[in-house]
Design an enzyme around this catalytic site. Structure first.
Site, PDB file in Angstrom:
ATOM      1  N   ASP A  75      70.611  68.329  22.316  1.00  0.00           N
ATOM      2  CA  ASP A  75      69.849  67.704  21.339  1.00  0.00           C
ATOM      3  C   ASP A  75      68.951  68.320  20.285  1.00  0.00           C
ATOM      4  O   ASP A  75      68.608  67.751  19.525  1.00  0.00           O
ATOM      5  CB  ASP A  75      68.614  66.835  22.300  1.00  0.00           C
ATOM      6  CG  ASP A  75      69.271  66.066  23.602  1.00  0.00           C
ATOM      7  OD1 ASP A  75      69.921  65.096  22.823  1.00  0.00           O
ATOM      8  OD2 ASP A  75      69.075  65.974  24.727  1.00  0.00           O
ATOM      9  N   HIS A 108      68.568  73.235  30.302  1.00  0.00           N
ATOM     10  CA  HIS A 108      69.520  72.308  30.870  1.00  0.00           C
ATOM     11  C   HIS A 108      69.571  72.678  32.461  1.00  0.00           C
ATOM     12  O   HIS A 108      69.681  73.669  32.874  1.00  0.00           O
ATOM     13  CB  HIS A 108      70.980  72.486  30.441  1.00  0.00           C
ATOM     14  CG  HIS A 108      71.608  71.381  30.372  1.00  0.00           C
ATOM     15  ND1 HIS A 108      72.640  70.929  31.550  1.00  0.00           N
ATOM     16  CD2 HIS A 108      71.897  70.011  29.588  1.00  0.00           C
ATOM     17  CE1 HIS A 108      73.335  69.853  31.436  1.00  0.00           C
ATOM     18  NE2 HIS A 108      72.624  69.408  30.241  1.00  0.00           N
TER      19      HIS A 108
HETATM   20  N1  COA Z   1      60.234  74.174  27.629  1.00  0.00           N
HETATM   21  C1  COA Z   1      59.607  74.938  28.518  1.00  0.00           C
HETATM   22  N2  COA Z   1      59.726  75.361  29.865  1.00  0.00           N
HETATM   23  C2  COA Z   1      60.876  74.956  30.302  1.00  0.00           C
HETATM   24  C3  COA Z   1      61.645  74.094  29.436  1.00  0.00           C
HETATM   25  C4  COA Z   1      61.406  73.695  28.267  1.00  0.00           C
HETATM   26  N3  COA Z   1      62.348  72.959  27.689  1.00  0.00           N
HETATM   27  N4  COA Z   1      62.886  73.908  30.270  1.00  0.00           N
HETATM   28  C5  COA Z   1      62.676  74.549  31.570  1.00  0.00           C
HETATM   29  N5  COA Z   1      61.384  75.031  31.594  1.00  0.00           N
HETATM   30  C6  COA Z   1      60.789  75.663  32.622  1.00  0.00           C
HETATM   31  C7  COA Z   1      60.061  74.982  33.388  1.00  0.00           C
HETATM   32  O1  COA Z   1      58.534  74.841  33.071  1.00  0.00           O
HETATM   33  C8  COA Z   1      59.960  75.524  34.802  1.00  0.00           C
HETATM   34  O2  COA Z   1      59.305  76.558  34.814  1.00  0.00           O
HETATM   35  P1  COA Z   1      58.392  77.050  36.078  1.00  0.00           P
HETATM   36  O3  COA Z   1      59.474  77.379  37.172  1.00  0.00           O
HETATM   37  O4  COA Z   1      57.336  78.238  35.524  1.00  0.00           O
HETATM   38  O5  COA Z   1      57.625  75.756  36.368  1.00  0.00           O
HETATM   39  C9  COA Z   1      61.519  76.050  34.605  1.00  0.00           C
HETATM   40  O6  COA Z   1      61.744  76.279  33.233  1.00  0.00           O
HETATM   41  C10 COA Z   1      62.765  75.529  35.409  1.00  0.00           C
HETATM   42  O7  COA Z   1      62.551  74.042  34.542  1.00  0.00           O
HETATM   43  P2  COA Z   1      62.812  72.889  35.361  1.00  0.00           P
HETATM   44  O8  COA Z   1      62.135  71.737  34.558  1.00  0.00           O
HETATM   45  O9  COA Z   1      62.587  72.852  37.025  1.00  0.00           O
HETATM   46  O10 COA Z   1      64.435  72.622  35.212  1.00  0.00           O
HETATM   47  P3  COA Z   1      65.350  71.408  35.594  1.00  0.00           P
HETATM   48  O11 COA Z   1      66.555  72.075  35.694  1.00  0.00           O
HETATM   49  O12 COA Z   1      64.857  70.525  36.550  1.00  0.00           O
HETATM   50  O13 COA Z   1      65.269  70.700  34.088  1.00  0.00           O
HETATM   51  C11 COA Z   1      65.403  69.961  31.963  1.00  0.00           C
HETATM   52  C12 COA Z   1      66.346  70.775  33.189  1.00  0.00           C
HETATM   53  C13 COA Z   1      66.448  69.645  30.708  1.00  0.00           C
HETATM   54  C14 COA Z   1      64.740  68.657  32.238  1.00  0.00           C
HETATM   55  C15 COA Z   1      64.451  70.933  31.284  1.00  0.00           C
HETATM   56  O14 COA Z   1      65.069  72.297  30.911  1.00  0.00           O
HETATM   57  C16 COA Z   1      63.611  70.331  30.394  1.00  0.00           C
HETATM   58  O15 COA Z   1      62.616  69.441  30.573  1.00  0.00           O
HETATM   59  N6  COA Z   1      63.924  70.217  28.859  1.00  0.00           N
HETATM   60  C17 COA Z   1      63.497  69.696  27.946  1.00  0.00           C
HETATM   61  C18 COA Z   1      64.000  68.162  27.853  1.00  0.00           C
HETATM   62  C19 COA Z   1      65.325  68.159  26.973  1.00  0.00           C
HETATM   63  O16 COA Z   1      65.578  68.908  26.186  1.00  0.00           O
HETATM   64  N7  COA Z   1      66.185  67.380  27.747  1.00  0.00           N
HETATM   65  C20 COA Z   1      67.475  66.950  27.293  1.00  0.00           C
HETATM   66  C21 COA Z   1      68.317  67.808  28.566  1.00  0.00           C
HETATM   67  S1  COA Z   1      70.104  67.762  27.822  1.00  0.00           S
END
Ligand code: COA
Length: 381
Positions: free
Chosen positions: A318, A267
Site C-alpha cells: 500500500d 505485514h
Molecule cells: N507502524 C508502527 N508500528 C507497527 C506497524 C506500523 N505500521 N506495524 C507493526 N507495528 C508494531 C506494532 O505496534 C507492534 O509493536 P509492539 O509489539 O511494540 O506492540 C509490532 O510492530 C507487531 O505489530 P502487530 O500489529 O502485532 O503485527 P500484525 O502482524 O498483527 O499486523 C499489520 C500486521 C499489517 C496489521 C501491521 O503491521 C499494521 O498495522 N500496519 C499498518 C497498516 C497497514 O499498512 N496495513 C496494510 C497491510 S498490507
C-alpha cells in the site's frame, strides 16, 4: 507466533497468526523467500508479461487461457461493463461526502438483485457472476464517485483494456500507454493474496451457503479498514501532510515517539519485506520523474529508512501504491476502491473454491466472562 494456552487446554493464536484456516490452490505466499505466486506463476513474471484480464482468468479458471478462450473472456468482460440504471439513480441520492468504499459496498449489494443468475449457486453460475462482477466493479467505482460529486457519469468504453477503461471512466480521457501499463501492473499486483482478512471474510460468508454477492460485500466491508486495504489512502494522506522531503525525518520521528501506527508498513506474513512493494516502487519512481514530481518518493524514502532503522519494518504494497495512484491523478478516497476492483478477481476465485469443497467455517471462542451470576429482578438492581 504468540500461541496462548487457554483453560480448556485448547490453544489459540491472537489475531489467528500462523493458523492454517484451510487449503487453497489459488496463491502461495512463501514467507521464507518472500515470494508470491498465483496458481504457480511468479508475480514478477506475470507483471512483466501478462495483463490484468489474463491474471483474472488464471485466478478464476486455474490455467492461463488459450487464444480463443481469452478472446471470449475479454469479450464477456467488455459486454458486462455497464451497470443497471437503478444503481445510477440510487447514487444520485447519496451525500457528496459519501466514502467511495461505502458506495461500492452498497452498489455490489444492490447488484445482487439484478444478477440474471441470482437464484442459481452452481459452480458455473458463480463463474458467470464472478466475470460480471470483475467487469462491473470499475464502472461502479467510477460512476458512484462521479455521481455523488455532482459530475456526469462517463459510460464504459466498448473497447480498451480493463485498466484503460477505468482511468477513462474516472477522467473522461484515455490515458497514455505508460499510465495504462503501470495501472494494469498495479491491478495484477493487488489481484490476490491468500487468506488475507477480506478474502477470509468472503469465504466465511460463502461457507454458510449464502451467495456470491453477499460474500463479496463482506469482503469489501473488511477491506475498508485501515489495517487492511484502507492503508493506501491513509499512507498518501500522511505523505501529503508531510509535504516536503525536508520535513519527513522530524515528522516520522515524532510519530514514532507518539507510538503512532504508520500506515503502509508492516505485514503479518512478510517480515523481510513485501515483494509487491518492491515491484511497485520503480513504477512510482518513474512516474514521479516523468511528471517532475519526485518529492513524494523522496518523502517515502526518508520514512522507509527511519521505519527500518527504528522498527525493523518494511513498506507493504500500500505504501508505493499510494504514490502510484496519486501520480496517476486519482483522488485519495478512490485508492481502496481501486484495491477492491483488482481484488475482486481473487475474492471471487476464493468463493468458488470454498463452495467447491465447502464446510461451514465456524471456530470456537474461549469464554472468559463471568459465571454463576444470580438473576436480580429489575426493581432491585
Ligand atoms: N507502524 C508502527 N508500528 C507497527 C506497524 C506500523 N505500521 N506495524 C507493526 N507495528 C508494531 C506494532 O505496534 C507492534 O509493536 P509492539 O509489539 O511494540 O506492540 C509490532 O510492530 C507487531 O505489530 P502487530 O500489529 O502485532 O503485527 P500484525 O502482524 O498483527 O499486523 C499489520 C500486521 C499489517 C496489521 C501491521 O503491521 C499494521 O498495522 N500496519 C499498518 C497498516 C497497514 O499498512 N496495513 C496494510 C497491510 S498490507
Amino acid at each position: 507466533m504468540g500461541n496462548t494456552e487457554l483453560k480448556s487446554q485448547k490453544s489459540y493464536s491472537p489475531g489467528l497468526e500462523g493458523v492454517i484456516a484451510g487449503p487453497s490452490q489459488i496463491s502461495e505466499i512463501d514467507p521464507r523467500t518472500d515470494h508470491l505466486t498465483y496458481r504457480g506463476y511468479d508475480i514478477h513474471e506475470l507483471t512483466k508479461y501478462s495483463v490484468y484480464e489474463e491474471v483474472a482468468y488464471l485466478l478464476l479458471f486455474g490455467t492461463l487461457p488459450k487464444k480463443d478462450e481469452f478472446k471470449k473472456f475479454l469479450n464477456e468482460l467488455i459486454l458486462n461493463r455497464p451497470i443497471p440504471q437503478p444503481l445510477l439513480e440510487m447514487f444520485k441520492q447519496f451525500p457528496s461526502s459519501s466514502h467511495p468504499m461505502d458506495l461500492l459496498r452498497t452498489g455490489v449489494s444492490m447488484l445482487s438483485v439484478f444478477d440474471p443468475d441470482r437464484t442459481v449457486h452452481t459452480h458455473d453460475a458463480n463463474l458467470k457472476k464472478a466475470i460480471r462482477l470483475i467487469a462491473q466493479f470499475p464502472t461502479l467505482v467510477a460512476a458512484s464517485f462521479r455521481l455523488t460529486r455532482g459530475e456526469k457519469v462517463i459510460s464504459p468504453l466498448s473497447d480498451g483494456t480493463h485498466a484503460e477503461n477505468f482511468i477513462y471512466m474516472m477522467k473522461g480521457k484515455r490515458p497514455d500507454a505508460e499510465a495504462t501499463r503501470i495501472f494494469d501492473r498495479t491491478l495484477m499486483i493487488y489481484a490476490e493474496h491468500g487468506f488475507n482478512a477480506s478474502t477470509f471474510s468472503s469465504r466465511v460468508t460463502a461457507s454458510t451457503l449464502s451467495d456470491m454477492h453477499s460474500a463479496i460485500t463482506s469482503g469489501i466491508g473488511t477491506l475498508k479498514g485501515s489495517l487492511h486495504g484502507g492503508a493506501n489512502e491513509e499512507a498518501m494522506k500522511m505523505i501529503l501532510e508531510i509535504g516536503e522531503p525536508s520535513k519527513a525525518k522530524s515528522w516520522i520521528d515524532e510519530a514514532l515517539v507518539q507510538k503512532r501506527k504508520i500506515m503502509g508498513f508492516g505485514h503479518r506474513e512478510y517480515k523481510k519485506g513485501d515483494p509487491r512493494a518492491r515491484l511497485l516502487k520503480p513504477f512510482a519512481e518513474s512516474l514521479g520523474k516523468k511528471m517532475g514530481q519526485t518529492k513524494w518518493m523522496e518523502i517515502s524514502e526518508v520514512i522507509e529508512k527511519v521505519m527500518l532503522k527504528e522498527k525493523n519494518l518494511y513498506p507493504n504494497v500500500d505504501f508505493p501504491a499510494a504514490v502510484v495512484f496519486y501520480l496517476l491523478g486519482f483522488p485519495t478516497e478512490i485508492y481502496t476502491p481501486i484495491f477492491a476492483l483488482a481484488r475482486i478477481a481473487g475474492w471471487s476465485s476464493h468463493v468458488i473454491e470454498q463452495l467447491d469443497h465447502n464446510r461451514l467455517i465456524r471456530p470456537e471462542c474461549e469464554y472468559t466472562g463471568k459465571r454463576d451470576e444470580p438473576y436480580i429482578p429489575i426493581e432491585q438492581r
